[in-house]
Design a protein around this motif. Structure first.
Motif, PDB file in Angstrom:
ATOM      1  N   GLU A 173      16.064  -1.749 -15.783  1.00 30.80           N
ATOM      2  CA  GLU A 173      16.521  -0.503 -15.167  1.00 30.80           C
ATOM      3  C   GLU A 173      15.426   0.567 -15.132  1.00 30.80           C
ATOM      4  N   ILE A 174      14.601   0.577 -16.170  1.00 33.12           N
ATOM      5  CA  ILE A 174      13.449   1.502 -16.138  1.00 33.12           C
ATOM      6  C   ILE A 174      12.536   1.134 -14.970  1.00 33.12           C
ATOM      7  N   LEU A 175      12.287  -0.163 -14.824  1.00 35.41           N
ATOM      8  CA  LEU A 175      11.468  -0.623 -13.695  1.00 35.41           C
ATOM      9  C   LEU A 175      12.074  -0.161 -12.364  1.00 35.41           C
ATOM     10  N   ALA A 176      13.375  -0.413 -12.188  1.00 34.55           N
ATOM     11  CA  ALA A 176      14.035  -0.054 -10.924  1.00 34.55           C
ATOM     12  C   ALA A 176      13.935   1.453 -10.667  1.00 34.55           C
ATOM     13  N   ARG A 177      14.100   2.235 -11.733  1.00 30.13           N
ATOM     14  CA  ARG A 177      14.027   3.683 -11.580  1.00 30.13           C
ATOM     15  C   ARG A 177      12.642   4.099 -11.093  1.00 30.13           C
ATOM     16  N   TYR A 178      11.600   3.511 -11.693  1.00 25.76           N
ATOM     17  CA  TYR A 178      10.242   3.843 -11.270  1.00 25.76           C
ATOM     18  C   TYR A 178       9.935   3.356  -9.860  1.00 25.76           C
ATOM     19  N   VAL A 179      10.479   2.206  -9.494  1.00 27.95           N
ATOM     20  CA  VAL A 179      10.251   1.723  -8.122  1.00 27.95           C
ATOM     21  C   VAL A 179      10.802   2.746  -7.125  1.00 27.95           C
ATOM     22  N   HIS A 180      11.916   3.403  -7.494  1.00 26.63           N
ATOM     23  CA  HIS A 180      12.477   4.411  -6.592  1.00 26.63           C
ATOM     24  C   HIS A 180      11.683   5.717  -6.613  1.00 26.63           C
ATOM     25  N   THR A 181      11.385   6.210  -7.834  1.00 27.39           N
ATOM     26  CA  THR A 181      10.727   7.515  -7.871  1.00 27.39           C
ATOM     27  C   THR A 181       9.245   7.411  -7.482  1.00 27.39           C
ATOM     28  N   ARG A 182       8.649   6.240  -7.660  1.00 23.41           N
ATOM     29  CA  ARG A 182       7.234   6.064  -7.289  1.00 23.41           C
ATOM     30  C   ARG A 182       7.089   4.989  -6.223  1.00 23.41           C
ATOM     31  N   ARG A 183       8.022   5.003  -5.315  1.00 23.99           N
ATOM     32  CA  ARG A 183       8.102   3.998  -4.255  1.00 23.99           C
ATOM     33  C   ARG A 183       6.755   3.719  -3.563  1.00 23.99           C
ATOM     34  N   LEU A 184       6.076   4.786  -3.141  1.00 23.03           N
ATOM     35  CA  LEU A 184       4.838   4.601  -2.377  1.00 23.03           C
ATOM     36  C   LEU A 184       3.739   3.962  -3.230  1.00 23.03           C
ATOM     37  N   HIS A 185       3.702   4.324  -4.507  1.00 18.58           N
ATOM     38  CA  HIS A 185       2.703   3.714  -5.395  1.00 18.58           C
ATOM     39  C   HIS A 185       2.966   2.223  -5.589  1.00 18.58           C
ATOM     40  N   PHE A 186       4.245   1.889  -5.830  1.00 18.29           N
ATOM     41  CA  PHE A 186       4.578   0.480  -6.011  1.00 18.29           C
ATOM     42  C   PHE A 186       4.267  -0.316  -4.753  1.00 18.29           C
ATOM     43  N   ARG A 187       4.664   0.232  -3.601  1.00 17.71           N
ATOM     44  CA  ARG A 187       4.417  -0.481  -2.351  1.00 17.71           C
ATOM     45  C   ARG A 187       2.925  -0.710  -2.150  1.00 17.71           C
ATOM     46  N   PHE A 188       2.149   0.314  -2.463  1.00 16.10           N
ATOM     47  CA  PHE A 188       0.704   0.202  -2.300  1.00 16.10           C
ATOM     48  C   PHE A 188       0.131  -0.943  -3.148  1.00 16.10           C
ATOM     49  N   ILE A 189       0.510  -0.966  -4.433  1.00 21.24           N
ATOM     50  CA  ILE A 189      -0.035  -2.009  -5.318  1.00 21.24           C
ATOM     51  C   ILE A 189       0.445  -3.398  -4.894  1.00 21.24           C
ATOM     52  N   VAL A 190       1.765  -3.516  -4.655  1.00 20.77           N
ATOM     53  CA  VAL A 190       2.357  -4.801  -4.300  1.00 20.77           C
ATOM     54  C   VAL A 190       1.666  -5.379  -3.056  1.00 20.77           C
ATOM     55  N   ARG A 191       1.424  -4.528  -2.070  1.00 19.21           N
ATOM     56  CA  ARG A 191       0.816  -5.027  -0.839  1.00 19.21           C
ATOM     57  C   ARG A 191      -0.679  -5.241  -0.936  1.00 19.21           C
ATOM     58  N   GLU A 192      -1.382  -4.250  -1.454  1.00 19.40           N
ATOM     59  CA  GLU A 192      -2.842  -4.299  -1.386  1.00 19.40           C
ATOM     60  C   GLU A 192      -3.448  -5.205  -2.458  1.00 19.40           C
ATOM     61  N   ARG A 193      -2.614  -5.621  -3.399  1.00 19.86           N
ATOM     62  CA  ARG A 193      -3.015  -6.629  -4.379  1.00 19.86           C
ATOM     63  C   ARG A 193      -3.523  -7.880  -3.662  1.00 19.86           C
ATOM     64  N   TYR A 194      -2.945  -8.155  -2.503  1.00 16.34           N
ATOM     65  CA  TYR A 194      -3.369  -9.310  -1.705  1.00 16.34           C
ATOM     66  C   TYR A 194      -3.952  -8.851  -0.382  1.00 16.34           C
ATOM     67  N   GLY A 195      -4.304  -7.584  -0.299  1.00 13.89           N
ATOM     68  CA  GLY A 195      -4.694  -6.998   0.983  1.00 13.89           C
ATOM     69  C   GLY A 195      -6.077  -7.389   1.455  1.00 13.89           C
ATOM     70  N   GLY A 196      -6.424  -6.902   2.627  1.00 16.59           N
ATOM     71  CA  GLY A 196      -7.647  -7.328   3.300  1.00 16.59           C
ATOM     72  C   GLY A 196      -8.915  -6.627   2.831  1.00 16.59           C
ATOM     73  N   ILE A 197      -8.790  -5.513   2.078  1.00 20.12           N
ATOM     74  CA  ILE A 197      -9.987  -4.778   1.662  1.00 20.12           C
ATOM     75  C   ILE A 197     -10.374  -5.219   0.251  1.00 20.12           C
ATOM     76  N   SER A 198     -11.500  -5.938   0.196  1.00 15.12           N
ATOM     77  CA  SER A 198     -11.898  -6.606  -1.036  1.00 15.12           C
ATOM     78  C   SER A 198     -12.109  -5.634  -2.205  1.00 15.12           C
ATOM     79  N   VAL A 199     -12.767  -4.495  -1.969  1.00 20.89           N
ATOM     80  CA  VAL A 199     -13.046  -3.532  -3.054  1.00 20.89           C
ATOM     81  C   VAL A 199     -11.743  -3.038  -3.695  1.00 20.89           C
ATOM     82  N   VAL A 200     -10.761  -2.732  -2.838  1.00 22.24           N
ATOM     83  CA  VAL A 200      -9.463  -2.250  -3.319  1.00 22.24           C
ATOM     84  C   VAL A 200      -8.726  -3.368  -4.057  1.00 22.24           C
ATOM     85  N   ARG A 201      -8.751  -4.570  -3.472  1.00 26.05           N
ATOM     86  CA  ARG A 201      -8.084  -5.730  -4.080  1.00 26.05           C
ATOM     87  C   ARG A 201      -8.651  -5.990  -5.478  1.00 26.05           C
ATOM     88  N   GLN A 202      -9.977  -5.974  -5.584  1.00 28.68           N
ATOM     89  CA  GLN A 202     -10.614  -6.226  -6.887  1.00 28.68           C
ATOM     90  C   GLN A 202     -10.225  -5.154  -7.897  1.00 28.68           C
TER      91      GLN A 202
END
Lengths: 222, 222
Positions: free
Chosen positions: A103-132
């Motif tokens: 539930e703590i995780l879910a709460r943070y996913v909501h309040t920090r939605r954009l941060h979570f989305r950024f990490i989840v996506r760019e973890r496998y994203g096309g920009i190598s420096v950011v991915r690393q």
């Protein structure tokens, strides 16, 4: 003279505040623009247009888009660390520790939605420096969780390597859960309950195995 | 007449073969171009230039880039299903079942590198239609793995929902492993051994918990 230098200091301070505000606005605009695109397809022009500054003004804050990406990685992981701290300090009734953690995780996913989305996506994203950079921060994050786990008596005889292995498994499940929550359609909010239940069971299952595990390498100090 | 219609049929056949080859070449070129960029930043022009055809010829094969993306999803999941089939038919010595399963995964990550990279990245990618298709296929893939698991005696008293929960946990760990293998730097190939060992331990840990689990909902037929 006194008045004049005071005024100068005040306006330097105001400039500094303004600069900081524009910096934050650029980060925020970039996060927002990534609703339907990845970081690699985001252009400097789009970001400055969103903030309402001329493209060249971007360079007062960042050397290039990659540097902005790295600043987003830092900011996003600050949110994740704050979440771990919450999990550490909030009182956890033994019986509901798994439910409460998810539930703590879910709460943070909501309040920090954009941060979570950024990490989840760019973890496998096309920009190598950011991915690393994300991978590096993730490894640190796994270590921090491992440090939290090792305090529990069940892990006392485990090798550090094996505690990290469990922490990595939990972090992966956590990210998959975050991603599923981010993806819950607005017209079906009840889907989140199911996701949280599954995540809780996964956490319970993993920790159920812990007392039965034998680390093949001896624990530190053994 | 006979000869002429035979020639016509033959050249229609040759055209068909040629069309199929161009189709495959477009898919392959797209996969290759995604080495350093995401699907959302890939342009139709880049793909046709790589194949050596004019941009408008693209439309003989795909309605748009999204349709090409969906074809890549299908092709990539064919590779994943083939991997599950391998795991089913290869003889597995009981003692090394975890090691062997992870080795099959590692082998497929190498031989189907571009497919794995595509799924791992675009699962969280910027193109919604492609992302949704991957999610759908992943849910199917989790179900197929659950069907394989349910044959083992340890799962006989489990609810279908809980077997799916374990399958999802394993598939997530599997993808994290695939991603880590894809990212092994060419100058440090020994890093893969460590990744495989961790994955093997994670699989062992999860399945170690299985006999101790109590499904709260009754199994089918109970």
């Amino acid at each position: 003279v006194n008045n004049r230098s005071r005024n100068a200091a005040r306006s330097a301070g105001a400039r500094q505040v303004h600069k900081q505000q524009t910096y934050q606005a650029l980060l925020h605009a970039a996060l927002h623009l990534m609703e339907d695109q990845s970081f690699s397809s985001l252009s400097l022009r789009e970001v400055t247009r969103e903030v309402g500054i001329v493209p060249t003004a971007f360079y007062r804050h960042f050397r290039d888009m990659e540097q902005l990406g790295l600043a987003l990685v830092d900011e996003s992981f600050d949110s994740l660390r704050e979440m771990l701290r919450s999990a550490r300090i909030e009182p956890m009734p033994d019986k509901h520790v798994y439910r409460h953690s998810v539930e703590i995780l879910a709460r943070y996913v909501h309040t920090r939605r954009l941060h979570f989305r950024f990490i989840v996506r760019e973890r496998y994203g096309g920009i190598s420096v950011v991915r690393q950079a994300i991978r590096r921060e993730l490894r640190l994050f796994v270590s921090e969780l491992a440090t939290d786990l090792i305090r529990f008596p069940d892990f006392s005889r485990w090798s550090t390597e094996d505690v990290r292995m469990v922490a990595a498994l939990i972090v992966n499940a956590m990210f998959a859960t975050a991603e599923a929550i981010l993806d819950v359609p607005a017209e079906r909010p009840e889907a989140e309950t199911e996701i949280i239940q599954t995540a809780e069971k996964q956490l319970r299952l993993v920790l159920l195995a812990v007392p039965h595990w034998r680390s093949s390498t001896p624990p530190i100090g053994a």
